[in-house]
Enzyme design. Structure first.
Site, PDB file in Angstrom:
ATOM      1  N   ASP A  97       7.186   2.343  -1.224  1.00 43.54           N
ATOM      2  CA  ASP A  97       6.746   1.774   0.055  1.00 43.54           C
ATOM      3  C   ASP A  97       7.909   1.167   0.837  1.00 43.54           C
ATOM      4  OD1 ASP A  97       4.595   2.067  -1.765  1.00 43.54           O
ATOM      5  OD2 ASP A  97       3.381   0.641  -0.652  1.00 43.54           O
ATOM      6  N   HIS A 138       7.077   0.092   4.549  1.00 43.02           N
ATOM      7  CA  HIS A 138       6.272  -0.827   5.368  1.00 43.02           C
ATOM      8  C   HIS A 138       7.017  -1.408   6.570  1.00 43.02           C
ATOM      9  CE1 HIS A 138       2.519  -0.799   3.248  1.00 43.02           C
ATOM     10  NE2 HIS A 138       3.117  -0.973   2.077  1.00 43.02           N
ATOM     11  N   ASP A 165       3.554   5.092   2.738  1.00 43.87           N
ATOM     12  CA  ASP A 165       3.502   3.726   3.276  1.00 43.87           C
ATOM     13  C   ASP A 165       4.786   3.392   4.038  1.00 43.87           C
ATOM     14  OD1 ASP A 165       0.978   3.470   2.300  1.00 43.87           O
ATOM     15  OD2 ASP A 165       1.345   1.637   1.161  1.00 43.87           O
ATOM     16  N   ASP A 180       3.148  -0.298   8.980  1.00 40.97           N
ATOM     17  CA  ASP A 180       2.330  -1.511   8.797  1.00 40.97           C
ATOM     18  C   ASP A 180       3.128  -2.629   8.126  1.00 40.97           C
ATOM     19  OD1 ASP A 180       0.120  -0.382   9.986  1.00 40.97           O
ATOM     20  OD2 ASP A 180      -0.811   0.230   8.108  1.00 40.97           O
ATOM     21  N   ARG A 181       2.664  -3.829   8.356  1.00 47.44           N
ATOM     22  CA  ARG A 181       3.203  -5.072   7.789  1.00 47.44           C
ATOM     23  C   ARG A 181       4.513  -5.510   8.458  1.00 47.44           C
ATOM     24  NH1 ARG A 181      -1.051  -7.072   4.675  1.00 47.44           N
ATOM     25  NH2 ARG A 181      -1.763  -5.506   3.193  1.00 47.44           N
ATOM     26  N   ASN A 230      -1.489   5.457   1.603  1.00 51.52           N
ATOM     27  CA  ASN A 230      -2.781   4.982   2.109  1.00 51.52           C
ATOM     28  C   ASN A 230      -2.677   4.339   3.491  1.00 51.52           C
ATOM     29  OD1 ASN A 230      -1.472   2.738   0.589  1.00 51.52           O
ATOM     30  ND2 ASN A 230      -3.262   1.595   1.274  1.00 51.52           N
ATOM     31  N   HIS A 231      -1.467   3.895   3.877  1.00 53.96           N
ATOM     32  CA  HIS A 231      -1.303   3.307   5.202  1.00 53.96           C
ATOM     33  C   HIS A 231      -1.073   4.369   6.278  1.00 53.96           C
ATOM     34  CE1 HIS A 231      -1.126  -1.144   4.671  1.00 53.96           C
ATOM     35  NE2 HIS A 231      -1.061  -0.760   3.410  1.00 53.96           N
ATOM     36  N   HIS A 259       1.407   8.855  -4.076  1.00 51.64           N
ATOM     37  CA  HIS A 259       1.450   7.463  -3.608  1.00 51.64           C
ATOM     38  C   HIS A 259       0.602   6.545  -4.484  1.00 51.64           C
ATOM     39  CE1 HIS A 259       1.858   4.026  -1.005  1.00 51.64           C
ATOM     40  NE2 HIS A 259       0.551   3.852  -1.062  1.00 51.64           N
ATOM     41  N   ARG A 289      -9.822  -2.725  -5.208  1.00 51.68           N
ATOM     42  CA  ARG A 289      -9.546  -2.282  -3.839  1.00 51.68           C
ATOM     43  C   ARG A 289     -10.788  -1.786  -3.102  1.00 51.68           C
ATOM     44  NH1 ARG A 289      -4.020  -1.621  -2.639  1.00 51.68           N
ATOM     45  NH2 ARG A 289      -2.637  -1.628  -4.449  1.00 51.68           N
ATOM     46  N   HIS A 299       2.666   2.213  -4.038  1.00 56.50           N
ATOM     47  CA  HIS A 299       1.389   1.594  -3.722  1.00 56.50           C
ATOM     48  C   HIS A 299       1.238   0.125  -4.097  1.00 56.50           C
ATOM     49  CE1 HIS A 299      -2.695   1.653  -2.423  1.00 56.50           C
ATOM     50  NE2 HIS A 299      -3.260   1.716  -3.601  1.00 56.50           N
TER      51      HIS A 299
END
Length: 809
Positions: A391, A393, A420, A423-424, A452-453, A504, A582, A610
């Site tokens: 990730d 991010h 990923d 995001d964030r 997943n993002h 992922h 989750r 992840h």
């Protein structure tokens, strides 16, 4: 003034398997050779440092109290935990400074020999600080601290210190009333100790400077079109080594980038003249630069006509600047070469300077990359040499650390990214656009699989939708989501005649054979349930975990793996999966599922991303056939969400060898949340000013403690300290007030030499000295009223208290 000679300090500590494992974890899992100091006995250390036996015993008892788990070394958690147990409220920044000051072998741990050496140095340094304060007039010192005193108040204060009643306060009396109870030293010894502390300070600063401004590994910094003359080290038009009379050499640094400029400038030059010279070198308007000196903003609107001499700028310290960019959009001609191949170095530098590509260029990168990835299968088949990244991010500034650890993107070896990307973080657009450009330039060497993002539902909640709309518009966001739909889901990696499956998330109870993967319809938004959702979202169940995975190797030679004889389940059952935190439609995969899946598909292991991991990776239980982890997690976003303090990691696969390489986070610019989708992104200048203040005061701490944590501690401590200082009459507890604020006197002195001498590192040494006193008192109390050893679990975990005395100077 004569002062008695004295001595100080004590002993040693044995190195156990436990302490070696702790050192191993701090160094990222690699083997670490303990320094010879670790094996000295207490008597050998006492003789080495000429410490009286009584004081040596005191040092040993205090050290053992710090060392809660008894492994012979002190780490950050043990230190902070013990300070809190004693009722002191030190921040994480204080703790890290204390470790830096005492840690001579740079392993972020303190052995007993280092502890003894630090106690001797801190005693001398404390006395030296008192002596420097003693040389000044007491009335002026107190006035500097905001305590204006009348003549009767001064006489009363001096009388309290004059213990021999001779009408004068000697230095020894001055030191004792300020709670100094150590040995007295000669002026020569104090000056020698001060010089040693200064050398140590320079060593720490140069180490930190190397980390912050190391060579770029992500790209070659060729000269970009916008901002000509940009470089990591650049000389002004005056490059002569000699300096004319009335001129001086000045260093200027772009704070977040590590780029340096040097120029010769007149002492009489104004701040505005300096800014104009800088603008010519960077190629940006004068309004795009915000200047700082010694931690404070140089406001050109108010100070532009002031000379550099009036502002105290003399070349002894660099001027820092950050960009206040207007989000200039770089054209297509700047980004693509004559063959329509992206210029990665240009794109990288544009993003580092916080500029944007034009909307046309951004859309083209997304569309062309989507076309490439649509042609790729659900499961890629790849061969080493390779670097695997977890990730990211939106942490664009950490890409440089990733490329430093894993090698720059090139045609030499493969880069596999496990999803990923967005995001964030603040820079999701920059991360994904740079990686898509790399995919276009090296289509057979750069591979991006979906996380997943990379979905509409997640990006709408986690910030990417808002960022895309502000930077490139709604159409860009729509196109980017379609590009995410085209990303492959798995990669089958070949190395040393073995195969590793990478994705992922993790295993799906709906997929038990690799040939089922191609049947997944990936070209859409992940549904509420199904194999597409599973491979992006699932996690390993707790029965996969290893109690102390950090004790496992961080380098594995696959050609020399030992075989195991563990029976894998003959079936692939839903019973091997468990409810997942989750979501109700997801299931965590247990170890039986892993063993069965690896056996059925002739796989060595499963690599996935992840999940955030403190060391940047985690190794799980051995697989059924080899002594190699059946599952590996890699997470490449260090200091996740700017507060996790975790390492980032990448996986290096070369010639049948797998290595996990760790790195720390980089500092990055900070932005305010936009008030509306149409509002521009603007820098949070309050936080930027705070960063520059800390960079002047404690530069190493910025790389070791999250900024938001430092800011919270500063705010809390400032409010509490202000309330405390506002209470009580002006003439109460004056010596106590002077003692508490001594570092303010020294660090804010109008004398530049005094200010530089005491600006930061001596504060860390001071904390060791005060901590030692606290422990001595605690041990004396313990002899009277012993506490139950079971009252503390010995874990060394610190509570979440606030505070930060060093930030209030």
């Amino acid at each position: 003034m004569a002062m008695k000679a004295g001595s100080s300090s004590d002993s040693s500590s044995s190195s156990s398997t436990k302490s070696q494992q702790k050192r191993k974890r701090r160094s990222g899992g690699g083997a670490s050779t303990a320094p010879s100091e670790m094996y000295l006995t207490d008597d050998e250390i006492r003789e080495k440092y000429n410490v009286p036996r009584k004081r040596m015993k005191s040092y040993r008892r205090v050290f053992d109290q710090y060392d809660r788990d008894g492994d012979g070394v002190i780490d950050a958690r043990e230190l902070k935990s013990m300070l809190e147990m004693l009722g002191t409220d030190h921040s994480a920044a204080d703790v890290q400074l204390m470790l830096d000051a005492a840690d001579m072998d740079s392993d972020n741990l303190i052995n007993f020999s280092e502890f003894v050496q630090m106690m001797i140095e801190t005693q001398k340094t404390h006395l030296s600080e008192l002596y420097d304060a003693f040389k000044g007039e007491l009335g002026k010192v107190m006035a500097h601290l905001g305590k204006k005193m009348s003549a009767p108040q001064l006489r009363k204060m001096l009388a309290a210190a004059d213990t021999d009643h001779d009408g004068q306060v000697s230095f020894a009396e001055f030191a004792r009333i300020l709670n100094y109870d150590g040995d007295m030293y000669s002026v020569e010894e104090l000056e020698a100790a001060s010089a040693a502390a200064k050398r140590r300070s320079r060593e720490l600063d140069s180490t930190d400077s190397d980390v912050d401004s190391g060579s770029s590994s992500g790209t070659s910094r060729s000269k970009p079109s916008p901002g000509a003359g940009w470089g990591r080290s650049s000389a002004d038009e005056s490059s002569s080594s000699s300096v004319e009379i009335g001129y001086f050499k000045l260093r200027i640094q772009a704070f977040y980038l590590g780029h340096r400029y040097k120029l010769h400038i007149a002492r009489s030059a104004t701040l505005m003249m300096l800014l104009q010279r800088l603008a010519r070198m960077t190629g940006f308007a004068t309004s795009a630069h915000r200047l700082y000196y010694e931690g404070f903003h140089l406001d050109t609107a108010k100070q532009g006509t002031s000379s550099l001499a009036e502002l105290g700028i003399d070349g002894s310290r660099p001027v820092f600047f950050i960009f206040l960019t207007g989000k200039f959009s770089v054209s297509r001609e700047d980004v693509f070469d004559e063959n329509d191949v992206p210029k990665l170095s240009v794109i990288y530098d544009v993003f580092l300077k916080e500029e944007l590509l034009s909307k046309v260029v951004a859309l083209e990168l997304v569309d062309r990359a989507r076309g490439l990835m649509r042609k790729e299968p659900n499961m890629l088949e790849l061969w080493e040499p390779m670097t695997v990244v977890g990730d990211i991010h939106g942490q664009f500034f950490d890409l440089e650390e990733i490329f430093r650890a894993g090698g720059k993107i090139s045609s030499k070896y493969t880069y596999l990214f496990l999803g990923d990307y967005v995001d964030r973080g603040y820079f999701s657009c920059e991360v994904i656009l740079y990686l898509l450009a790399a995919k276009l330039k090296y289509p057979d060497k750069v591979y991006l699989i979906r996380g997943n993002h990379e979905s509409r539902k997640t990006t709408r909640k986690m910030g990417t939708l808002e960022e895309c709309r502000i930077k490139y518009g709604k159409k860009f966001y729509t196109k980017l989501m379609a590009c995410f739909d085209a990303m492959p889901l798995y990669a089958l990696v070949h190395t040393a005649d073995k195969r590793i499956l990478m994705m992922h998330g993790g295993l799906s109870h709906r997929i038990e054979k690799l040939d089922q993967i191609e049947a997944i319809n990936r070209f859409n938004e992940p549904p509420k349930y199904g194999p597409l959702k599973d491979c992006l979202w699932t996690d390993p169940y707790e029965d996969n975990e290893v109690p102390d995975f950090a004790s496992l190797p961080h380098v594995w030679n696959l050609k020399k793996l030992k075989r195991r004889k563990e029976q894998a389940p003959s079936s692939f059952s839903d019973a091997f999966f468990h409810p997942c935190d989750r979501g109700s439609t997801l299931k965590s995969f247990g170890y039986p599922a892993v063993a069965s899946f690896l056996k059925r598909n002739k796989l060595l292991s499963i690599f996935r991303a992840h999940e955030q991991k403190q060391l940047g990776y985690e190794l799980y239980r051995y697989g059924p056939e080899y002594k190699f982890p059946g599952v590996v997690t890699v997470f490449s976003a260090p200091n996740y969400t700017d507060k996790s303090m975790n390492h980032g990691a990448v996986v290096i696969i070369r010639k049948g060898t797998i290595k996990f390489r760790l790195y720390r986070w980089r500092l990055h610019p900070i932005y305010n949340s936009p008030t509306s989708p149409s509002a521009p992104l603007e820098k949070d200048l309050l936080q930027e000013d705070f960063v520059q203040f800390l960079n002047w005061l404690h530069p190493t701490v910025l790389r070791k403690v999250p900024l938001n944590r430092l800011m919270e501690e500063f705010h809390d401590m400032f409010v509490l300290d202000s309330k405390r200082k506002s209470s009580g009459s002006a003439d109460e507890h004056l010596w106590t007030f002077l003692d508490e604020n001594l570092m303010d006197v020294l660090q804010l002195s109008k004398d530049p030499a005094i200010r530089r001498k005491y600006k930061r590192k001596t504060k860390a040494m001071m904390l060791w000295y005060l901590g030692y006193d606290l422990f001595k008192e605690a041990l004396l109390q313990e002899e009277v009223n012993e506490r139950d050893p079971d009252a503390d679990d010995g874990s060394g975990h610190a509570s979440s208290s606030r505070g930060g005395s060093f930030l209030c100077m």
